[in-house]
Design an enzyme around this catalytic site. Sequence first.
Site, PDB file in Angstrom:
ATOM      1  N   HIS A 368     -13.046  21.212 -11.482  1.00  0.00           N
ATOM      2  CA  HIS A 368     -14.498  21.204 -11.598  1.00  0.00           C
ATOM      3  C   HIS A 368     -14.986  21.843 -12.902  1.00  0.00           C
ATOM      4  O   HIS A 368     -16.166  21.722 -13.256  1.00  0.00           O
ATOM      5  CB  HIS A 368     -15.122  21.928 -10.396  1.00  0.00           C
ATOM      6  CG  HIS A 368     -16.298  21.210  -9.820  1.00  0.00           C
ATOM      7  ND1 HIS A 368     -17.259  20.608 -10.598  1.00  0.00           N
ATOM      8  CD2 HIS A 368     -16.671  20.983  -8.536  1.00  0.00           C
ATOM      9  CE1 HIS A 368     -18.176  20.062  -9.822  1.00  0.00           C
ATOM     10  NE2 HIS A 368     -17.845  20.256  -8.558  1.00  0.00           N
ATOM     11  N   ASP A 372     -18.050  17.025 -13.406  1.00  0.00           N
ATOM     12  CA  ASP A 372     -18.799  17.148 -12.167  1.00  0.00           C
ATOM     13  C   ASP A 372     -18.710  15.840 -11.380  1.00  0.00           C
ATOM     14  O   ASP A 372     -17.881  14.977 -11.678  1.00  0.00           O
ATOM     15  CB  ASP A 372     -20.259  17.509 -12.482  1.00  0.00           C
ATOM     16  CG  ASP A 372     -20.369  18.834 -13.225  1.00  0.00           C
ATOM     17  OD1 ASP A 372     -19.678  19.785 -12.818  1.00  0.00           O
ATOM     18  OD2 ASP A 372     -21.120  18.897 -14.212  1.00  0.00           O
TER      19      ASP A 372
END
Length: 397
Positions: A368, A372
């Site tokens: 992450h 995204d």
Amino acid sequence: MNVREFPLPDLGEGLIEAEIVRWLVEVGDAVEVDQPVVEVETAKAAIEVPVPYAGVVTALHGEAGAMVKVGAPLISVASAGLSEPGVQTAPNLVGAGTVKRARRANGRRRNAPVATPDVPKTHPGRVPVISPVVRKLARDNGVDLQAVDGSGPEGLVLRKDVVAAIEGPKGTRIPLKGVRGAIAERLSRSRREIPEATVWVDVDATNLLAVRKEINAADPSRPVGVLALLAKFCVLGLKRFPLLNSTVDNNEIVLSEAVNLGFAAQTPRGLVVPVIKDAQTLSTRELSAKLAELTDLARDGKVAPAQLTGGTFTVNNYGVFGVDGSAAIINHPEAAIVGLGRIIDKPWVVDGQLAVRKVTQLTLAFDHRVCDGEVSGGFLRFIADCVEHPAALLGDL
């Protein structure tokens, strides 16, 4: 007599130690230059190490299961009368496999015991119990000392070893070393350092299987597997979403120009991830052939250390184990891994009508820090569309 010690050579790829799996010679055997004398296992693969001297083996510095540091003595060879002094070659390391073994005069292959000439033995390969207290404890409790593995120096049987034999096993212990240890370290590091997230989607793979059938019917001599098709889809997807073909280094995202495609392969030594370098340059058939080649090498323990490093993205077909999905752990230091579940018959709506279709689940675990939901979801949706409508890719191939 000219006795020379041969140390464990540098095995490459930053490896600093190896575990002795088995000796291929024993003390007293004659050896030739570049003859494999020991099989060792590193964090990368099993390797047979050849000796650079010709002569007679005088000592083996370690037993099966022992860890040896690079540069530490491995074997001693006396060369008097068997070769010219000073003759030496650079070791040519060989992946573990079928090679010519050292033989005794009777022609039988044998694994050599460790030479410990300074310690008397009561049984081939076993050091005697020195302490009379330990011997009495064993005798009073009916413990056969020859069946006890000693934990002391040179395998000496200590009091705690006899006590353990009296109390019985308390569970099997499997050391985390060699390939298993490397897997544990890499996965643990991935969990510690990578804030991963997982997305998944169910897809209709009916058309994919039909296209694969046509491809293989056109050229049966070069079959294409489902994993190869998934790998090709991922290569095309990474071209559109290059952030997922990257690593994180010192708070910087490093994009890779090449797609070095790793794939999970289950072997008798554990899970390994061979890497297909520059996968973006290969056709689907070439990808399939490379997958098959590296899988065979990995299962035979012959894959080279260089073929297990440098990956930028990984694919995993865990569906072969009969499961639908998996929250896979990213192969550190990569940024993502795609998984494919089993393909089974399920009810599916097609053009407003219920039908039985071949359905599977695709999973993407991603770093992450790198991207995204827009990138990760876009990539996974692209792969899913490729599975459901493979013919639509002809314009991109």
